[in-house]
Design a protein around this motif. Sequence first.
Motif, short mmCIF file in Angstrom:
data_model
loop_
_atom_site.label_atom_id
_atom_site.label_comp_id
_atom_site.label_asym_id
_atom_site.label_seq_id
_atom_site.Cartn_x
_atom_site.Cartn_y
_atom_site.Cartn_z
N GLY A 309 33.08 33.91 36.63
CA GLY A 309 31.66 33.97 36.91
C GLY A 309 31.36 34.78 38.15
O GLY A 309 30.38 35.55 38.19
N LEU A 313 29.00 37.89 37.58
CA LEU A 313 27.67 37.80 38.20
C LEU A 313 27.53 38.80 39.34
O LEU A 313 26.45 39.35 39.56
CB LEU A 313 27.42 36.38 38.70
CG LEU A 313 27.30 35.31 37.61
CD1 LEU A 313 27.11 33.93 38.24
CD2 LEU A 313 26.15 35.61 36.67
N ALA A 329 21.58 32.10 36.02
CA ALA A 329 22.91 31.50 35.96
C ALA A 329 22.87 30.03 36.36
O ALA A 329 23.53 29.18 35.73
CB ALA A 329 23.86 32.27 36.87
N PHE A 359 31.52 28.83 35.48
CA PHE A 359 31.06 30.22 35.45
C PHE A 359 29.69 30.34 36.12
O PHE A 359 29.46 31.23 36.95
CB PHE A 359 30.99 30.70 34.00
CG PHE A 359 30.60 32.14 33.83
CD1 PHE A 359 31.56 33.11 33.62
CD2 PHE A 359 29.26 32.53 33.86
CE1 PHE A 359 31.21 34.45 33.45
CE2 PHE A 359 28.89 33.86 33.70
CZ PHE A 359 29.87 34.82 33.49
N CYS A 360 28.78 29.43 35.77
CA CYS A 360 27.39 29.54 36.24
C CYS A 360 27.20 29.00 37.65
O CYS A 360 26.58 29.66 38.50
CB CYS A 360 26.48 28.79 35.27
SG CYS A 360 26.37 29.52 33.62
N GLY A 363 30.22 30.44 40.12
CA GLY A 363 30.01 31.89 40.18
C GLY A 363 28.74 32.24 40.93
O GLY A 363 28.71 33.21 41.71
N SER A 364 27.68 31.46 40.75
CA SER A 364 26.43 31.71 41.46
C SER A 364 26.58 31.48 42.95
O SER A 364 25.98 32.19 43.77
CB SER A 364 25.32 30.81 40.91
OG SER A 364 25.01 31.15 39.58
#
Length: 450
Positions: A309, A313, A329, A359-360, A363-364
């Motif tokens: 992510g 991203l 995200a 991932f969201c 990753g964010s």
Amino acid sequence: MSSTDKNNTVDVQAFIDSQPVTRFQWRVLLLCFLVTAIDGLDTAAIGFIAPALREHWQIGAPELGPVLGAALVGLMLGAFMAGPLADRFGRKRVLLLSVACFGVFSLAAAFAQDLHSLALLRLLTGLGLGGAMPNAITLTSEYCPQRRRSLMVTGMFCGFTLGSALGGVVAAQLLPVFGWRSVLALGGVLPLALLPVLWFALPESVRFLARRNPADCKALAIVRRIGVLPVGCQGVRIDDAVEGHSPVRQILAAPLRRGTLALWLAFFMSLLIIYGMTNWLPLLVRDTGLSLSQAALISALFQIGGTLGALCLGAAMDRFEPHSVLMLALLGGAACLFAIGQCHGDYVLLGLSVAGMGFCISGSQVGANALAAAFYPTSSRATGVSWAHGVGRVGSVCGTFGGALLMDAGLSFELLFSVLMLPAVLAAAAIFLKGVRPAPALPANTHLMP
């Protein structure tokens, strides 16, 4: 600076943006990547050795709590202290001091004779760990062209997750043979071995040097390693210079205040979820009836998803509007948290939901580092990034202890993960508010109003 002076100087960021990325800039990124990798290994080390500590001293979880929490407190304090120091004395100096600090005290912790001394040494180790990460982010960002900054910063930050994962592999090999002290000793030796390399090979931030003295020969020499300067160029400058007030007052002054508070909220909520999941997800998944190996694999998918992510991203933030990328995200992460609560009976769907959440959400959070580094002017960038990390560390403590409270409350698996959607939505709202009306670029010699 007068117009005549400007004719004889080049703006550092504009010059970097006009040049291809050089080996010199990749070297900066690689060295900062190594710092964050060792930082990740040292931060996670206490978790790897916790079972061995419990057996060594014949103690329970309550007695082990202060040792596990000491580094988190140190990380928070280190982040708050390191930023203003770096804006005053330089990113490289504070980064080297931070690396030396967590190297020395991690090595000393390997020789601790009781829990109290181990907790104190982990607290001191945390001070260095908390100062190293935000300064590595700041230094990397100040050598990146605008068009690739988010991807390069998030790629560098992936060293932290990879270092944490590598630490688990190494600890598994060292613990049975050499015991828990060897893991802490390794966490001390590695940064101390890297220190002379950083001293000779890592440059000071060229933006910091330009702010201090536009005619600084070191700044000119660094810029020449990035590209050929125009004929007659006698110095370098930055066009986001801010005069007056301390860096802390700058980030809380009118032009930056709303963005700062929004970043603090986003960091707090994201790290609350991340540390809550890191500490409690294996146990929660295990309680659904899955085996230990299955629970471990599900937890690993969270880290794998976070690393992927961060890279994806980061690339998206360079191509599209970064606030929109992070907001969507985070909302996707809230949806994945809901899915985890609903799909715990299906092993495959649970794994996909956990990976999607990593991932969201994770990753964010990595992407938010690049967002913060791009938001602040040079004079307060290290403080802005470090203080966002410091507030985020408060969130990590709340996530760790809040997870225990939610579990003790007897909430169902479905309801617990529905509750965790709230901080993800709040983080998305914070990013949205920051992006509605971004603070305008600060002209040279701006005076901030309190």
